[in-house]
Motif scaffolding. Sequence first.
Motif, PDB file in Angstrom:
ATOM      1  N   LEU A  48      37.776  49.042  81.300  1.00 34.35           N
ATOM      2  CA  LEU A  48      36.537  48.465  81.633  1.00 34.35           C
ATOM      3  C   LEU A  48      36.325  48.868  82.979  1.00 34.35           C
ATOM      4  O   LEU A  48      34.887  49.077  83.085  1.00 34.35           O
ATOM      5  N   ALA A  49      37.003  49.196  83.800  1.00 31.86           N
ATOM      6  CA  ALA A  49      36.622  49.915  85.005  1.00 31.86           C
ATOM      7  C   ALA A  49      36.058  51.226  84.705  1.00 31.86           C
ATOM      8  O   ALA A  49      35.111  51.767  85.255  1.00 31.86           O
ATOM      9  N   GLY A  50      36.703  52.143  83.757  1.00 33.20           N
ATOM     10  CA  GLY A  50      35.991  53.379  83.517  1.00 33.20           C
ATOM     11  C   GLY A  50      34.564  53.197  82.943  1.00 33.20           C
ATOM     12  O   GLY A  50      33.680  53.774  83.333  1.00 33.20           O
ATOM     13  N   ARG A  51      34.300  52.231  81.993  1.00 31.70           N
ATOM     14  CA  ARG A  51      32.986  51.926  81.707  1.00 31.70           C
ATOM     15  C   ARG A  51      31.848  51.418  82.731  1.00 31.70           C
ATOM     16  O   ARG A  51      30.588  51.958  82.570  1.00 31.70           O
ATOM     17  N   MET A  52      32.610  50.762  83.811  1.00 28.06           N
ATOM     18  CA  MET A  52      31.806  50.272  84.957  1.00 28.06           C
ATOM     19  C   MET A  52      31.572  51.228  85.902  1.00 28.06           C
ATOM     20  O   MET A  52      30.798  51.219  86.952  1.00 28.06           O
ATOM     21  N   LYS A  53      32.379  52.595  85.980  1.00 29.67           N
ATOM     22  CA  LYS A  53      32.401  53.611  86.994  1.00 29.67           C
ATOM     23  C   LYS A  53      32.991  52.856  88.250  1.00 29.67           C
ATOM     24  O   LYS A  53      32.398  53.184  89.271  1.00 29.67           O
ATOM     25  N   THR A  54      34.144  52.212  88.014  1.00 30.10           N
ATOM     26  CA  THR A  54      34.692  51.652  89.105  1.00 30.10           C
ATOM     27  C   THR A  54      36.146  51.866  89.073  1.00 30.10           C
ATOM     28  O   THR A  54      36.635  52.608  88.031  1.00 30.10           O
ATOM     29  N   THR A  55      36.897  51.262  89.828  1.00 26.46           N
ATOM     30  CA  THR A  55      38.396  51.339  89.577  1.00 26.46           C
ATOM     31  C   THR A  55      39.011  50.144  89.001  1.00 26.46           C
ATOM     32  O   THR A  55      38.453  49.059  88.930  1.00 26.46           O
ATOM     33  N   GLN A  56      40.270  50.161  88.501  1.00 26.35           N
ATOM     34  CA  GLN A  56      40.830  49.211  88.073  1.00 26.35           C
ATOM     35  C   GLN A  56      41.248  47.917  89.101  1.00 26.35           C
ATOM     36  O   GLN A  56      41.307  46.904  88.852  1.00 26.35           O
ATOM     37  N   SER A  57      41.281  48.423  90.218  1.00 30.69           N
ATOM     38  CA  SER A  57      41.741  47.431  91.209  1.00 30.69           C
ATOM     39  C   SER A  57      40.541  46.452  91.467  1.00 30.69           C
ATOM     40  O   SER A  57      40.828  45.224  91.974  1.00 30.69           O
ATOM     41  N   VAL A  58      39.116  47.197  91.360  1.00 32.11           N
ATOM     42  CA  VAL A  58      38.020  46.480  91.519  1.00 32.11           C
ATOM     43  C   VAL A  58      37.986  45.317  90.357  1.00 32.11           C
ATOM     44  O   VAL A  58      37.590  44.173  90.441  1.00 32.11           O
ATOM     45  N   VAL A  59      38.332  45.553  89.270  1.00 29.46           N
ATOM     46  CA  VAL A  59      38.150  44.856  88.190  1.00 29.46           C
ATOM     47  C   VAL A  59      39.137  43.595  88.367  1.00 29.46           C
ATOM     48  O   VAL A  59      39.036  42.370  88.050  1.00 29.46           O
ATOM     49  N   ALA A  60      40.327  44.028  88.840  1.00 31.60           N
ATOM     50  CA  ALA A  60      41.527  42.932  88.975  1.00 31.60           C
ATOM     51  C   ALA A  60      40.964  41.915  89.705  1.00 31.60           C
ATOM     52  O   ALA A  60      41.174  40.808  89.965  1.00 31.60           O
ATOM     53  N   ARG A  61      40.276  42.410  91.233  1.00 28.96           N
ATOM     54  CA  ARG A  61      39.837  41.633  92.058  1.00 28.96           C
ATOM     55  C   ARG A  61      38.851  40.640  91.869  1.00 28.96           C
ATOM     56  O   ARG A  61      38.858  39.456  91.930  1.00 28.96           O
ATOM     57  N   LEU A  62      37.894  41.104  90.800  1.00 26.33           N
ATOM     58  CA  LEU A  62      36.865  40.410  89.963  1.00 26.33           C
ATOM     59  C   LEU A  62      37.724  39.166  89.210  1.00 26.33           C
ATOM     60  O   LEU A  62      37.191  38.004  89.328  1.00 26.33           O
ATOM     61  N   GLU A  63      38.522  39.480  88.573  1.00 30.20           N
ATOM     62  CA  GLU A  63      39.121  38.473  87.591  1.00 30.20           C
ATOM     63  C   GLU A  63      40.000  37.720  88.243  1.00 30.20           C
ATOM     64  O   GLU A  63      40.357  36.816  87.729  1.00 30.20           O
ATOM     65  N   SER A  64      40.544  37.971  89.584  1.00 27.78           N
ATOM     66  CA  SER A  64      41.387  37.253  90.448  1.00 27.78           C
ATOM     67  C   SER A  64      40.737  35.916  91.037  1.00 27.78           C
ATOM     68  O   SER A  64      41.304  34.993  91.317  1.00 27.78           O
ATOM     69  N   GLY A  65      39.112  36.221  91.101  1.00 26.67           N
ATOM     70  CA  GLY A  65      38.519  34.986  91.607  1.00 26.67           C
ATOM     71  C   GLY A  65      38.501  35.237  93.321  1.00 26.67           C
ATOM     72  O   GLY A  65      37.787  34.549  93.982  1.00 26.67           O
ATOM     73  N   ARG A  66      39.197  36.512  93.715  1.00 27.95           N
ATOM     74  CA  ARG A  66      39.060  36.602  94.924  1.00 27.95           C
ATOM     75  C   ARG A  66      37.843  37.323  95.419  1.00 27.95           C
ATOM     76  O   ARG A  66      37.562  37.357  96.851  1.00 27.95           O
ATOM     77  N   ALA A  67      36.908  37.826  94.753  1.00 26.50           N
ATOM     78  CA  ALA A  67      35.836  38.403  94.955  1.00 26.50           C
ATOM     79  C   ALA A  67      34.504  37.693  94.570  1.00 26.50           C
ATOM     80  O   ALA A  67      34.583  37.253  93.198  1.00 26.50           O
TER      81      ALA A  67
END
Length: 96
Positions: A48-67
């Motif tokens: 997903l991060a690759g498709r969004m042109k971002t990093t896996q850690s950004v996706v993890a932060r989004l999915e954690s509810g912390r962002a």
Amino acid sequence: MTKVRNLHKKWMKDPDYRKAHEALKPEFEIARALIEARARAGLTQEQLAGRMKTTQSVVARLESGRARPSTQTLERVAAATGTRLKITFEPVPTQV
């Protein structure tokens, strides 16, 4: 071993905990929706991060509810998962 679900039930009896939990409900709902969209698309966080042109850690932060994602970020997730972003306003139930 105590399960988180059982602890949550116990803690929900505490008015302060319940109030804090309710305040975070929108963040949990967004995180859950992001995870579900990614899972339905059959993607890992890294894919997903690759498709969004971002990093896996950004996706993890989004999915954690912390962002708190912007609508632009949510649109990028939708495009990357082949879904459509839909934001609605719903009436708040009145308490009797």
